[in-house]
Design an enzyme around this catalytic site. Structure first.
Site, PDB file in Angstrom:
ATOM      1  CE  LYS A 134     -22.830 -60.660 -96.514  1.00  0.00           C
ATOM      2  NZ  LYS A 134     -23.094 -62.037 -96.098  1.00  0.00           N
ATOM      3  CG  PHE A 157     -14.347 -64.811 -90.975  1.00  0.00           C
ATOM      4  CD1 PHE A 157     -15.679 -64.490 -91.494  1.00  0.00           C
ATOM      5  CD2 PHE A 157     -13.328 -63.807 -91.546  1.00  0.00           C
ATOM      6  CE1 PHE A 157     -15.994 -63.341 -91.952  1.00  0.00           C
ATOM      7  CE2 PHE A 157     -13.800 -62.719 -92.126  1.00  0.00           C
ATOM      8  CZ  PHE A 157     -15.218 -62.460 -92.573  1.00  0.00           C
ATOM      9  CG  ASN A 210     -21.500 -59.253 -92.916  1.00  0.00           C
ATOM     10  OD1 ASN A 210     -22.149 -60.152 -92.278  1.00  0.00           O
ATOM     11  ND2 ASN A 210     -20.345 -59.626 -93.464  1.00  0.00           N
ATOM     12  CB  SER A 228     -17.336 -60.309 -90.807  1.00  0.00           C
ATOM     13  OG  SER A 228     -17.650 -61.025 -89.709  1.00  0.00           O
ATOM     14  CG  ASN A 272     -22.698 -64.361 -86.399  1.00  0.00           C
ATOM     15  OD1 ASN A 272     -21.563 -64.484 -86.474  1.00  0.00           O
ATOM     16  ND2 ASN A 272     -23.525 -63.894 -86.952  1.00  0.00           N
ATOM     17  CG  ASN A 287     -18.758 -61.427 -85.616  1.00  0.00           C
ATOM     18  OD1 ASN A 287     -19.071 -60.713 -84.599  1.00  0.00           O
ATOM     19  ND2 ASN A 287     -19.596 -61.928 -86.403  1.00  0.00           N
ATOM     20  CB  THR A 288     -12.609 -60.708 -88.341  1.00  0.00           C
ATOM     21  OG1 THR A 288     -12.861 -62.090 -88.724  1.00  0.00           O
ATOM     22  CG2 THR A 288     -10.877 -60.754 -88.760  1.00  0.00           C
TER      23      THR A 288
END
Length: 389
Positions: A240, A139, A269, A206, A135, A208-209
């Site tokens: 996390k 966010f 994560n 994460s 994925n 993805n940011t």
């Protein structure tokens, strides 16, 4: 009849499982959103007579009640150690129903200060053979103010009034916010949502940011955590972390957690490591996994995530740990607990295995408690006890 034994699990196996056996077909994100829309409607209207009966049947099918599963951690009562991981219910649309799937707690989010659409689609991919997912959602959520509204629509009361509906909220940095203003961004969201969360998670991991993982640097993380910790009525606080950190980085974060009196760590994560699947092709894009952006979750992450839990527990067994990543069976949940996790979370494994996974895990834990002659699940934490058939 609505209360037919195993009805919901049978529906899932017959309608959803065949879809999940293929990489291609119904888009993974569309399928997730469609499922969530049904749960949202049920959560918001759970007092309607028909929906109330359905939810009661759901509860009877998936909930396992045993006092040996109960733990009190950071002052929070967890009726059992299995939770829904962040990422599925980003906007808290179904916050009022997760307990009826048997979860001991659910983590809402990731939520950011500003509403944001996330990364371009497609951004969620099945790896069916490996029981994994890739994925790069970014966010995507409707923002902190909207989350408050969703809680109110569902009559999700302030945390002190809830019973057996333990909710954590996972907080992230908005994409448009610079790293230099990240602390302010987190604080704004937290101030709005502290009354509704039993515990808060600072998500700095994460993939993805852009730039977010830089906040795992001990100096930046220390500044952020100190400001959050100083908020009025700050709930128990977890950080996390990513599975791609070096052990030295993990040790530095652990020391920070100890020094700043932070309540615990969620590990881990999703991973930028392709975990041996570099040559696996994503059929929707035609690219190899090694060429794709995004975080890998599911079964391939299982061993790595477990090793990190074990490592942190060996550093300091007083750090409260929530284990997540690749948990897809009673055995893998038991292993994570015996490696040092007080609680575990599931997401990708829950999707592939269906809602029966929660009671299967809980019944499996009870079985091991009996076999090893333990008084409760807490005695298994960090015990390194093996799974015995």
């Amino acid at each position: 009849m609505i209360d037919q034994k195993g009805m919901f699990n049978n529906i899932y196996k017959n309608l959803v499982t065949p879809i999940l056996k293929k990489d291609v077909g119904i888009d993974a994100e569309y399928l997730t959103n469609f499922s969530l829309s049904l749960l949202t409607f049920s959560s918001k209207n759970r007092n309607w007579p028909l929906i109330s009966r359905v939810i009661k049947s759901l509860n009877q099918e998936f909930c396992v009640v045993d006092k040996r599963l109960h733990q009190k951690i950071c002052g929070i009562d967890f009726c059992n150690p299995v939770g829904l991981a962040a990422g599925f219910d980003k906007n808290g649309n179904a916050a009022n129903i997760w307990k009826d799937f048997g979860f001991g707690f659910a983590e809402i989010g990731t939520v950011t200060k500003f509403a944001q659409s996330g990364n371009p689609k497609p951004r969620l991919f099945r790896l069916a053979k490996e029981q994994a997912a890739l994925n790069r959602m970014g966010f995507n959520n409707n923002g902190a103010e909207n989350l408050v509204k969703n809680f109110l629509k569902q009559n999700v009361d302030l945390k002190k009034h809830r019973k057996n509906n333990c909710l954590g909220i996972n907080f992230g940095k908005s994409k448009i916010t610079s790293l230099s203003k990240a602390t302010e961004d987190y604080l704004t969201s937290l101030k709005l949502l502290i009354p509704y969360c039993d515990y808060a998670v600072i998500n700095v991991s994460s993939p993805n940011t852009e730039g977010l993982r830089k906040l795992q640097d001990p100096i930046l993380l220390k500044e952020l955590l100190r400001e959050v910790k100083n908020l009025d009525n700050c709930p128990p606080l977890f950080v996390k972390i990513a599975p791609d950190l070096s052990y030295k980085d993990i040790e530095d974060i652990c020391q920070l957690i100890i020094d700043e009196n932070i309540d615990g760590i969620i590990a881990t994560n999703t991973s930028l490591d392709r975990l041996g699947l570099e040559q696996r092709k994503i059929k929707q894009t035609g690219l190899l996994l090694s060429e794709e952006n995004g975080g890998l979750s599911g079964k391939p992450l299982q061993q790595k995530a477990n090793q990190i839990i074990r490592h942190i527990h060996n550093i300091d067994n007083n750090i409260n740990l929530i284990g997540v990543g690749g948990i897809d069976s009673p055995e893998s949940a038991w292993e994570r607990i015996c490696s040092g996790a007080s609680l575990v979370q599931i997401y990708t494994g829950w999707i592939y295995n269906g809602p029966q996974l929660v009671p299967n895990i809980l019944n499996g834990i009870i079985k091991q408690i009996n076999i090893h002659q333990l008084s409760n699940v807490k005695e298994a934490i960090g015990s390194n006890l093996e799974w015995i058939e």
